[in-house]
Each structure stands twice: as C-alpha cells, then as structure tokens.
Design a protein around this motif. Sequence first.
Motif, PDB file in Angstrom:
ATOM      1  N   ALA A  15      27.563  29.024  18.317  1.00 49.27           N
ATOM      2  CA  ALA A  15      27.386  28.336  19.599  1.00 49.27           C
ATOM      3  C   ALA A  15      26.492  29.150  20.533  1.00 49.27           C
ATOM      4  CB  ALA A  15      28.756  28.089  20.240  1.00 49.27           C
ATOM      5  N   GLY A  16      26.019  30.296  20.049  1.00 49.21           N
ATOM      6  CA  GLY A  16      25.094  31.102  20.854  1.00 49.21           C
ATOM      7  C   GLY A  16      25.776  31.937  21.927  1.00 49.21           C
ATOM      8  N   GLN A  17      27.072  32.217  21.759  1.00 45.81           N
ATOM      9  CA  GLN A  17      27.753  33.045  22.769  1.00 45.81           C
ATOM     10  C   GLN A  17      27.400  34.514  22.563  1.00 45.81           C
ATOM     11  OE1 GLN A  17      31.946  32.229  22.537  1.00 45.81           O
ATOM     12  NE2 GLN A  17      31.658  30.024  22.800  1.00 45.81           N
ATOM     13  N   ARG A  18      26.806  35.080  23.587  1.00 47.29           N
ATOM     14  CA  ARG A  18      26.338  36.471  23.463  1.00 47.29           C
ATOM     15  C   ARG A  18      27.481  37.432  23.180  1.00 47.29           C
ATOM     16  NH1 ARG A  18      21.515  37.043  26.276  1.00 47.29           N
ATOM     17  NH2 ARG A  18      21.903  39.251  26.500  1.00 47.29           N
ATOM     18  N   ALA A  19      28.604  37.229  23.858  1.00 45.36           N
ATOM     19  CA  ALA A  19      29.718  38.173  23.695  1.00 45.36           C
ATOM     20  C   ALA A  19      30.186  38.193  22.247  1.00 45.36           C
ATOM     21  CB  ALA A  19      30.862  37.786  24.627  1.00 45.36           C
ATOM     22  N   MET A  20      30.139  37.038  21.614  1.00 44.82           N
ATOM     23  CA  MET A  20      30.577  36.957  20.223  1.00 44.82           C
ATOM     24  C   MET A  20      29.567  37.654  19.305  1.00 44.82           C
ATOM     25  SD  MET A  20      33.479  35.778  19.951  1.00 44.82           S
ATOM     26  CE  MET A  20      34.719  34.744  20.687  1.00 44.82           C
ATOM     27  N   ALA A  21      28.291  37.460  19.592  1.00 46.36           N
ATOM     28  CA  ALA A  21      27.268  38.156  18.799  1.00 46.36           C
ATOM     29  C   ALA A  21      27.438  39.668  18.961  1.00 46.36           C
ATOM     30  CB  ALA A  21      25.869  37.721  19.235  1.00 46.36           C
ATOM     31  N   ALA A  22      27.716  40.089  20.183  1.00 47.06           N
ATOM     32  CA  ALA A  22      27.894  41.527  20.440  1.00 47.06           C
ATOM     33  C   ALA A  22      29.104  42.059  19.670  1.00 47.06           C
ATOM     34  CB  ALA A  22      28.069  41.772  21.938  1.00 47.06           C
ATOM     35  N   LEU A 112      13.569  41.961  30.199  1.00 46.65           N
ATOM     36  CA  LEU A 112      14.158  41.418  28.973  1.00 46.65           C
ATOM     37  C   LEU A 112      15.672  41.602  28.957  1.00 46.65           C
ATOM     38  CD1 LEU A 112      12.689  40.010  26.704  1.00 46.65           C
ATOM     39  CD2 LEU A 112      12.684  42.149  25.410  1.00 46.65           C
ATOM     40  N   SER A 113      16.140  42.706  29.556  1.00 49.50           N
ATOM     41  CA  SER A 113      17.576  42.975  29.489  1.00 49.50           C
ATOM     42  C   SER A 113      18.382  41.985  30.337  1.00 49.50           C
ATOM     43  CB  SER A 113      17.882  44.414  29.890  1.00 49.50           C
ATOM     44  OG  SER A 113      17.528  44.614  31.231  1.00 49.50           O
ATOM     45  N   VAL A 114      17.733  41.270  31.255  1.00 45.73           N
ATOM     46  CA  VAL A 114      18.470  40.261  32.026  1.00 45.73           C
ATOM     47  C   VAL A 114      18.030  38.845  31.647  1.00 45.73           C
ATOM     48  CG1 VAL A 114      18.948  41.778  33.982  1.00 45.73           C
ATOM     49  CG2 VAL A 114      16.855  40.414  33.985  1.00 45.73           C
ATOM     50  N   ASP A 115      17.181  38.747  30.630  1.00 41.29           N
ATOM     51  CA  ASP A 115      16.687  37.440  30.190  1.00 41.29           C
ATOM     52  C   ASP A 115      17.768  36.756  29.351  1.00 41.29           C
ATOM     53  OD1 ASP A 115      15.351  35.351  28.848  1.00 41.29           O
ATOM     54  OD2 ASP A 115      13.440  36.432  28.940  1.00 41.29           O
ATOM     55  N   PRO A 116      18.201  35.563  29.754  1.00 40.15           N
ATOM     56  CA  PRO A 116      19.287  34.911  28.996  1.00 40.15           C
ATOM     57  C   PRO A 116      18.887  34.585  27.559  1.00 40.15           C
ATOM     58  CG  PRO A 116      18.411  33.433  30.697  1.00 40.15           C
ATOM     59  CD  PRO A 116      17.781  34.769  30.923  1.00 40.15           C
ATOM     60  N   SER A 137      20.480  46.109   9.613  1.00 40.42           N
ATOM     61  CA  SER A 137      20.114  44.992   8.757  1.00 40.42           C
ATOM     62  C   SER A 137      21.133  43.858   8.897  1.00 40.42           C
ATOM     63  CB  SER A 137      20.044  45.506   7.318  1.00 40.42           C
ATOM     64  OG  SER A 137      19.789  44.469   6.450  1.00 40.42           O
ATOM     65  N   GLN A 138      22.416  44.236   8.958  1.00 37.70           N
ATOM     66  CA  GLN A 138      23.446  43.210   9.112  1.00 37.70           C
ATOM     67  C   GLN A 138      23.426  42.617  10.524  1.00 37.70           C
ATOM     68  OE1 GLN A 138      27.191  44.255   6.763  1.00 37.70           O
ATOM     69  NE2 GLN A 138      26.188  46.227   6.951  1.00 37.70           N
ATOM     70  N   ALA A 139      23.090  43.441  11.497  1.00 37.07           N
ATOM     71  CA  ALA A 139      22.969  42.930  12.868  1.00 37.07           C
ATOM     72  C   ALA A 139      21.855  41.883  12.943  1.00 37.07           C
ATOM     73  CB  ALA A 139      22.699  44.076  13.845  1.00 37.07           C
ATOM     74  N   MET A 140      20.797  42.083  12.151  1.00 34.71           N
ATOM     75  CA  MET A 140      19.709  41.081  12.116  1.00 34.71           C
ATOM     76  C   MET A 140      20.256  39.740  11.643  1.00 34.71           C
ATOM     77  SD  MET A 140      16.089  42.592  10.813  1.00 34.71           S
ATOM     78  CE  MET A 140      16.589  43.205   9.259  1.00 34.71           C
ATOM     79  N   SER A 141      21.102  39.794  10.627  1.00 37.42           N
ATOM     80  CA  SER A 141      21.675  38.547  10.112  1.00 37.42           C
ATOM     81  C   SER A 141      22.566  37.878  11.150  1.00 37.42           C
ATOM     82  CB  SER A 141      22.483  38.814   8.837  1.00 37.42           C
ATOM     83  OG  SER A 141      21.675  39.419   7.865  1.00 37.42           O
ATOM     84  N   VAL A 142      23.308  38.695  11.894  1.00 40.54           N
ATOM     85  CA  VAL A 142      24.149  38.133  12.953  1.00 40.54           C
ATOM     86  C   VAL A 142      23.269  37.419  13.979  1.00 40.54           C
ATOM     87  CG1 VAL A 142      25.671  38.690  14.903  1.00 40.54           C
ATOM     88  CG2 VAL A 142      26.028  39.805  12.679  1.00 40.54           C
ATOM     89  N   LEU A 143      22.195  38.087  14.390  1.00 37.73           N
ATOM     90  CA  LEU A 143      21.323  37.492  15.408  1.00 37.73           C
ATOM     91  C   LEU A 143      20.676  36.211  14.885  1.00 37.73           C
ATOM     92  CD1 LEU A 143      19.658  40.597  17.125  1.00 37.73           C
ATOM     93  CD2 LEU A 143      21.524  39.145  17.934  1.00 37.73           C
ATOM     94  N   GLU A 144      20.286  36.206  13.617  1.00 42.67           N
ATOM     95  CA  GLU A 144      19.719  34.981  13.051  1.00 42.67           C
ATOM     96  C   GLU A 144      20.748  33.865  13.088  1.00 42.67           C
ATOM     97  OE1 GLU A 144      16.427  36.917  10.023  1.00 42.67           O
ATOM     98  OE2 GLU A 144      17.784  35.399   9.274  1.00 42.67           O
ATOM     99  N   GLY A 145      21.977  34.238  12.749  1.00 35.61           N
ATOM    100  CA  GLY A 145      23.054  33.243  12.779  1.00 35.61           C
ATOM    101  C   GLY A 145      23.298  32.728  14.185  1.00 35.61           C
ATOM    102  N   ALA A 146      23.009  33.570  15.178  1.00 33.69           N
ATOM    103  CA  ALA A 146      23.227  33.190  16.574  1.00 33.69           C
ATOM    104  C   ALA A 146      22.016  32.451  17.144  1.00 33.69           C
ATOM    105  CB  ALA A 146      23.534  34.431  17.409  1.00 33.69           C
TER     106      ALA A 146
END
Length: 336
Positions: A15-22, A112-116, A137-146
């Motif tokens: 769903a694109g929730q940043r906190a969850m990606a973090a 960029l650090s405050v860019d939604p 590398s795994q973080a990249m996959s998380v971000l792609e998923g997000a």
Amino acid sequence: MSAPDLDALVDGIRAGQRAMAARAITLVESRRADHRAAARELLARLAEHAPPTPAVRVGISGVPGVGKSTFIETLGTHLTARGHRVGVLAVDPSSVRTGGSVLGDKTRMPALSVDPNAFIRPSPSAGTLGGVAAATSQAMSVLEGAGYDVVLVETVGVGQSEITVAGMVDTFLFLTLARTGDQLQGIKKGILEIADVIAVNKADAEGAGGVDREVEARAAARELAGAMRMVRGPQEWAPPVVTCSGLTGTGVDDVWERVLAHRDHLGRDGLLAKRAQQQLDFTWTLVRDQLDERLRRSPGVAALRDELAADVLSGRLSAPAAADRILAAYDADPRD
Ligand code: GDP
C-alpha cells in the motif's frame, strides 16, 4: 524488534506505507536467525507481486567529495517531479549507524529527505561488506515491492564496495572530477572496467574564483573516453563519458538519459539475465559470508586462536600449518 506480523508488513508495503517499508528494511538488516527466516518469507511474498516492469537500479559511486549526495539530491528531485518514486540506499561497510545518521541525510539531501515520493535509507551499520551488501540487496527488493520504480544505491568510492554494488544494480554510474594526463592514473582501472556511464561532475562556474570548469570538464571527459576505449577495447556498449553539475543541475538529465540508454541496450531479456546471474553470484557471496560467521563463532577455533597467533607471530609455526590446524579445529566442531 518483536516478531513481525508478515501479513501486515506485506499489505503495508504494497500500500506504499513508508513506515512499513522502513520496518521491513530493518528486518532484512537483522542478523537474528528468526528475523532472517522472516525476511526470507517476506521477500518471497513480495516477489509474488513483483511489478511488471522491474525498477531501475542504479549504483552511483565516486570518491568522497566528488558530489554524490548533491547529485542524488538533484537527480532524485528531478525524477520525483516527473512522477517517479525514488528510493536511495547506501553501501558503506565502514559506517556506524547512530541516531545522527537520519539527520545526516537531511543535511546531505535536504529536499529529497522530505519528498513524499522519495525514501532515503542510510547504509546498514558496520559489518562485513558481504553482509552490508546482502542487506542492501534485500532492501532494494523491499523498495521495489513498495512501488519505488527507481532505486539509487550510493557507494563510498573506496575499496571493494564499488565492485560489490556493481554486482547488484542494472547500471553502474561513476562520478569523477576533471582530471587529465597523469591524474587519470588515479582512477582505478577496475572502476573503468565496471562503469556503464561516467560523468565528470562539478562542470560549472561555482566555487573557487568562479573559474569556468565546464571547458575543463569537457576536455577531461574526452581524455577519459579515450582511456576507457583502451581499457575495455571494442565492445557492444561503449560507456559514454559526459559532463554535469549536480549543484546547478546542468547535464543531470543527460546523465539520466544515458543510464536509460544503457538499460535499453540491455533489453528486457538482457536485464533479466543480468539479474539472474547477479542472484547466482549473490548466492555464493551469502555462503561465504555465512561460513565466515561460523568460523568466527566456532568454539574449536576460539580455543586455539590465541595459542596459534602467538606461535605464528614468534615464527614457531608457519602460516599454512596454522591454517591447517584452524580448519581441522573447525571441522571437528560438534554439528547440531
Ligand atoms: P559526496 O561526498 O560525494 O557525497 O559529495 P557532496 O555531495 O557532499 O559534495 C561535496 C562538496 O562538493 C560540497 O561542498 C558540495 O557543495 C560540493 N559540490 C557538490 N556537487 C557540486 C557541483 O556540481 N559543483 C560544485 N561546484 N560543487 C559541488
């Protein structure tokens, strides 16, 4: 971190929730056995919903001070302004994560650090390069998923980290400064071998005395292009050498066009084949990393370590003989 609720994580990420990606990135960075297992499950579940077009993964390297942060700030804001979602990761095996690193990113990349539509994550804290790279590398996959369709991986321009990052991304961009003649020698040959795009940065009239560095940068780019041809010989993709200024933004779009051109050159099949080969290489990196870790934890090795060190230092024992004893002690460890 408590045991993660994978369903909530997957849903939140998708769903694109940043906190969850973090949170998910914290999970993939963890060394705890239960977290590793959960991370694998999470990545498998995210892979089921992989985006139809793989995200653009770009490694960005260059010596400290070459202007990487400034460049990423400018490129990232250009891209989000055009509707992209941009993830920024870093690989710095020497970094120590402190409470200050987030602040650090705010000053390094204030817009960029405050860019939604941007997500910036500092390097996992100090560890083996393999471990840091595995987490990234795994973080990249998380971000792609997000839903981040561009992932930029910044690497410190020292040592082996560039080669490692080049092995995780689609396109490797090397930033350098105007150097000519003998100074060119300072650029490691290994870098020229792995760079897909080279940009001579700081090609602007800012800074000391307002000297116009653009002309200087162009001349340097021409020389570098010549050096590249010598190092790499004729090949399908001749890495372009362009000039830009991360500070003023001049040429940054052109650099991005070159990155996309490299991706076009790979083509969809080429890209997938490259990623598949990277996964195979990565497999062995993980195995070596785990073996290293086991060796460090081995009770048999620990029991011998000091004695062997003293013997080798005093010259009583040769290195190969000591290595044999260490491996024998490791092999004799009880296996569970
Ligand atoms: P990094 O260490 O590679 O991340 O480099 P930074 O982005 O922190 O930049 C190092 C210094 O160079 C800072 O003082 C920047 O303001 C300056 N700088 C970065 N990019 C440019 C540029 O394109 N032109 C000029 N003139 N200075 C720049």
